[in-house]
Design a protein around this motif. Structure first.
Motif, short mmCIF file in Angstrom:
data_model
loop_
_atom_site.label_atom_id
_atom_site.label_comp_id
_atom_site.label_asym_id
_atom_site.label_seq_id
_atom_site.Cartn_x
_atom_site.Cartn_y
_atom_site.Cartn_z
N GLU A 106 0.84 -1.21 0.00
CA GLU A 106 0.00 0.00 0.00
C GLU A 106 0.88 1.26 0.00
N TYR A 108 1.07 3.87 -2.20
CA TYR A 108 0.39 5.14 -2.47
C TYR A 108 -0.37 5.65 -1.24
N ALA A 109 -0.96 4.73 -0.47
CA ALA A 109 -1.71 5.14 0.71
C ALA A 109 -0.81 5.81 1.74
N ILE A 112 -0.03 9.40 0.43
CA ILE A 112 -1.15 10.32 0.67
C ILE A 112 -1.21 10.69 2.15
N LEU A 151 -11.04 9.50 -2.50
CA LEU A 151 -10.32 8.24 -2.26
C LEU A 151 -11.24 7.21 -1.61
N ALA A 155 -12.26 3.77 -3.63
CA ALA A 155 -11.47 2.63 -3.18
C ALA A 155 -12.29 1.34 -3.23
N SER A 160 -6.98 1.37 2.07
CA SER A 160 -6.12 2.49 1.68
C SER A 160 -6.50 3.76 2.43
N SER A 164 -4.08 5.90 5.06
CA SER A 164 -3.76 7.32 4.86
C SER A 164 -4.18 8.16 6.06
N LEU A 275 -2.05 2.56 -10.57
CA LEU A 275 -2.57 3.84 -10.11
C LEU A 275 -3.98 4.00 -10.66
N LYS A 279 -7.36 7.16 -7.24
CA LYS A 279 -6.13 7.49 -6.52
C LYS A 279 -5.38 8.62 -7.21
N SER A 282 -7.08 11.77 -6.48
CA SER A 282 -6.81 12.16 -5.09
C SER A 282 -5.44 12.80 -4.97
N PHE A 283 -4.44 12.21 -5.65
CA PHE A 283 -3.10 12.79 -5.62
C PHE A 283 -3.10 14.19 -6.23
#
Length: 306
Positions: A106, A108-109, A112, A151, A155, A160, A164, A275, A279, A282-283
């Motif tokens: 995880e 990316y989580a 974030i 997110l 999800a 995730s 975060s 990705l 997500k 969200s980024f």
């Protein structure tokens, strides 16, 4: 007798605090690469060993920096000990969630979570410390909240989102608690590690007594990597403490975004994490929120009202 010449004052990037700040956030940013080397160690056991090996290194650095008086003063203060008890629980939770998340893929989580952290700090400063937000800061918080909501809705599971939020809020609450107690970063980490040591020792003993046995001591390579966890915990924190004393906190806050950015690109190009559109969106929103937040810091330094 001629008196010895004074030690040369630090100069250049080190004197400004930029070099230790970049060093700390580069280490934290590339930490997932190290964690993948110890992926075979259960996350819960690894957190225990991380605490066990952080304490002796902290004590060595405290001795080298002659900070034992500050350490003893904190130990004699019931208020400081109570605050450090709370902060030790929070940093323990943060370490476990981060290590487990990286080992579970995880990536990316976690990125974030640490992008959210400065924005959560601003929000807690308003709600708890009575600080006032500018319109730009409220806008950044609102955009970040929209990113979290996106997110959550996009999800496939809530894992995730949980990672975060846990990382963002646990580290923000940790900073809030530490802000209330007058104990330096290194002595504070030393006491926190000592508070957590009985729990860490129990975890290590439990795994050693289990059928699979302890991950430490089975081969010299893995044992060395586990011992190294003390270095990757204490050294960047010490560098962060040096930077915090030598540079504007607002500038340090801007450099903080280096770490989750590195983690994001590691997830994309090294770990090849997919990705998903939610997500990515969200980024993008988090980056916009960070941009608004940094713009506000720059505008305040230039005297531009919100």
């Amino acid at each position: 007798m001629k008196s010895p010449a004074p030690s040369p004052a630090p100069h250049g990037l080190f004197a400004s605090g930029l070099a230790p700040a970049l060093g700390a956030y580069l280490i934290w940013g590339f930490l997932p690469l190290y964690l993948m080397l110890v992926k075979s160690v259960p996350a819960f056991e690894f957190v225990g060993w991380r605490i066990i090996w952080t304490l002796p290194l902290c004590l060595l650095i405290v001795a080298a920096r002659r900070q034992f008086p500050e350490l003893l003063a904190a130990l004699k203060s019931p208020r400081s000990l109570l605050a450090l008890l709370a902060s030790s629980v929070l940093i323990g939770i943060n370490w476990f969630v981060y290590i487990w998340a990286i080992m579970a893929g995880e990536v990316y989580a976690t990125s974030i979570g640490y992008y959210l952290n400065p924005l959560v700090n601003v929000l807690l400063g308003t709600l708890v410390l009575g600080e006032r937000l500018s319109r730009r800061q409220w806008l950044a918080v609102a955009i970040a909240a929209l990113a979290v909501a996106l997110l959550a809705t996009g999800a496939e599971t809530m894992t995730s989102l949980w990672i975060s939020l846990s990382l963002g809020f646990s580290f923000a609450l940790y900073g809030l608690v530490r802000k209330q107690v007058a104990v330096g970063s290194l002595p504070g980490l030393t006491i926190e590690s000592a508070i957590l040591l009985p729990v860490a020792g129990s975890i290590a003993w439990w795994y050693a007594a289990s059928p699979q046995g302890s991950s430490f001591g089975q081969d010299w390579w893995m044992s060395g990597l586990i011992i190294f966890s003390g270095v990757v915990t204490a050294v960047p924190l010490l560098m962060f403490a040096l930077a915090a004393r030598r540079m504007d906190y607002s500038t340090l806050g801007f450099i903080q975004y280096l770490s989750p950015t590195i983690v994001f690109f590691l997830g994309l190009f090294v770990f090849h994490q997919p990705l998903a559109p939610a997500k990515l969106a969200s980024f993008v929103l988090i980056w916009v929120a960070v941009g608004v937040f940094v713009w506000d810091l720059w505008a305040k330094r230039r005297g531009i009202s919100a």
